[in-house]
Design a protein around this motif. Structure first.
Motif, mmCIF file in Angstrom:
data_model
loop_
_atom_site.group_PDB
_atom_site.id
_atom_site.type_symbol
_atom_site.label_atom_id
_atom_site.label_comp_id
_atom_site.label_asym_id
_atom_site.label_seq_id
_atom_site.Cartn_x
_atom_site.Cartn_y
_atom_site.Cartn_z
ATOM 1 N N ASP A 1 0.828 -1.210 0.000
ATOM 2 C CA ASP A 1 0.000 0.000 0.000
ATOM 3 C C ASP A 1 0.859 1.255 0.000
ATOM 4 O O ASP A 1 0.530 2.244 -0.658
ATOM 5 N N TYR A 2 1.961 1.196 0.746
ATOM 6 C CA TYR A 2 2.806 2.394 0.813
ATOM 7 C C TYR A 2 3.485 2.666 -0.531
ATOM 8 O O TYR A 2 3.590 3.811 -0.963
ATOM 9 N N LEU B 1 9.190 4.541 7.091
ATOM 10 C CA LEU B 1 10.428 4.811 7.820
ATOM 11 C C LEU B 1 11.655 4.864 6.905
ATOM 12 O O LEU B 1 12.746 5.214 7.355
ATOM 13 N N SER B 2 11.475 4.520 5.654
ATOM 14 C CA SER B 2 12.604 4.545 4.720
ATOM 15 C C SER B 2 13.072 5.981 4.512
ATOM 16 O O SER B 2 12.317 6.942 4.700
ATOM 17 N N SER B 3 14.331 6.101 4.090
ATOM 18 C CA SER B 3 14.897 7.439 3.886
ATOM 19 C C SER B 3 14.295 8.090 2.643
ATOM 20 O O SER B 3 13.729 7.411 1.779
ATOM 21 N N ARG B 4 14.437 9.376 2.567
ATOM 22 C CA ARG B 4 13.964 10.130 1.404
ATOM 23 C C ARG B 4 14.619 9.602 0.129
ATOM 24 O O ARG B 4 13.964 9.450 -0.918
#
Length: 277
Positions: free
Chosen positions: A62-63, A176-179
DNA sequence: ACTAGCCTATTTCACAGCCT
DNA sequence: AGGCTGTGAAATAGGCTAGT
């Protein structure tokens, strides 16, 4: 209206019915392929890998779907599973395209079925922004290309494969993953769908980088006109096919997103935005 | 050397026709 | 009706070649 034309008109669908009917719609093209199309046992090839695309999309969390929506490619998420594309029918339609007038004329004197770049947005739901992918402001440096390559997992110098992108897209990404990780996913997704569906390279499992100026900044991906890019790519393919046909060369490879012609773009004339008319 | 396009071989799949 | 088989078309894969 001749029977062949009626068959083709039955075959061509609206974007809404494409999603509803999915696989059946294109498979029926076999029966619909008119006798006017080549009946020789030429084996046609195409690098469109819609099965791969739908498989990859089906596996998205979903993300990840949210990230795809952020770059304006949300329509791609709704592309139905199509087992097989009728390449003979695609070829037939491509030979009936009037490139200059942007229309399909099925027979002499028949009603033209017009289509426009923004129909790609209506059919496939990809961004139709104001910025031109080949515009002056999208120059890209070799450093930026190298950065994107590394970002989307093409670590080997010779690697430009769609299959490695498939693996990259499948990697875990969440809130929570980085940009950088999120942007890399967005870039990889665009390269994957462009190479697999909208602007497939003629080489197997290979992607071009002509449009990378438009993905170097993930935030701006949706501002570019991906419809126009895909549209022009398709028209180039049509020109090439026609040149080969005129030269009595039996073309066996179909470039571009020829699936577009099997989905009814004409309906879109009814509700085209005024700004695009 | 690298990239992109072309060509061909192999594999996979769907379907029609035949047989039980 | 259901299973088997043959055939054709599409998908996949990879090698070769020409252009830069």
């Amino acid at each position: 209206m001749e029977e062949g034309e009626q068959q083709v008109r039955r075959q061509i669908q609206t974007p809404a019915t494409m999603e509803r009917d999915g696989e059946q719609a294109v498979d029926e093209g076999e029966a619909a392929a008119p006798s006017g199309s080549t009946s020789r046992s030429t084996k046609h090839t195409s690098r469109i890998a819609i099965q791969k695309v739908t498989e990859v999309i089906a596996a998205l969390s979903d993300y990840k779907r949210f990230l795809v929506e952020e770059i304006g490619f949300e329509g791609v998420l709704r592309i139905p599973m199509i087992q097989k594309i009728n390449l003979k029918f695609s070829k037939f339609l491509m030979t009936k395209v009037d490139v200059k007038e942007h229309c399909i004329i099925l027979r002499d004197g028949g009603t033209p079925i017009t289509f426009y770049p923004e129909d790609f947005h209506k059919v496939f739901g990809i961004p139709c922004g104001q910025r031109d992918i080949h515009g002056k402001d999208v120059d890209i440096t070799s450093e930026a290309i190298e950065f994107i390559r590394n970002s989307i997992g093409w670590t080997e110098k010779s690697d430009r494969s769609l299959s490695s992108l498939e693996v990259f897209i499948g990697k875990e990404i969440n809130e929570l993953s980085s940009r950088l990780e999120k942007d890399s996913f967005k870039m990889a997704f665009v390269v994957f769908v462009m190479g697999s569906l909208f602007a497939p390279c003629t080489k197997h499992d290979h992607s071009t980088i002509y449009y990378w100026g438009a993905i170097k900044d993930a935030e701006n991906i949706s501002l570019f006109n991906w419809c126009k890019y895909s549209f022009n790519f398709l028209l180039e393919a049509v020109c090439k096919l026609k040149l080969e046909t005129d030269a009595n060369i039996t073309p066996n490879h179909l470039s571009g997103c020829h699936l577009f012609f099997q989905v009814n773009p004409s309906k879109s004339q009814l509700d085209r935005p005024n700004s695009l008319k």
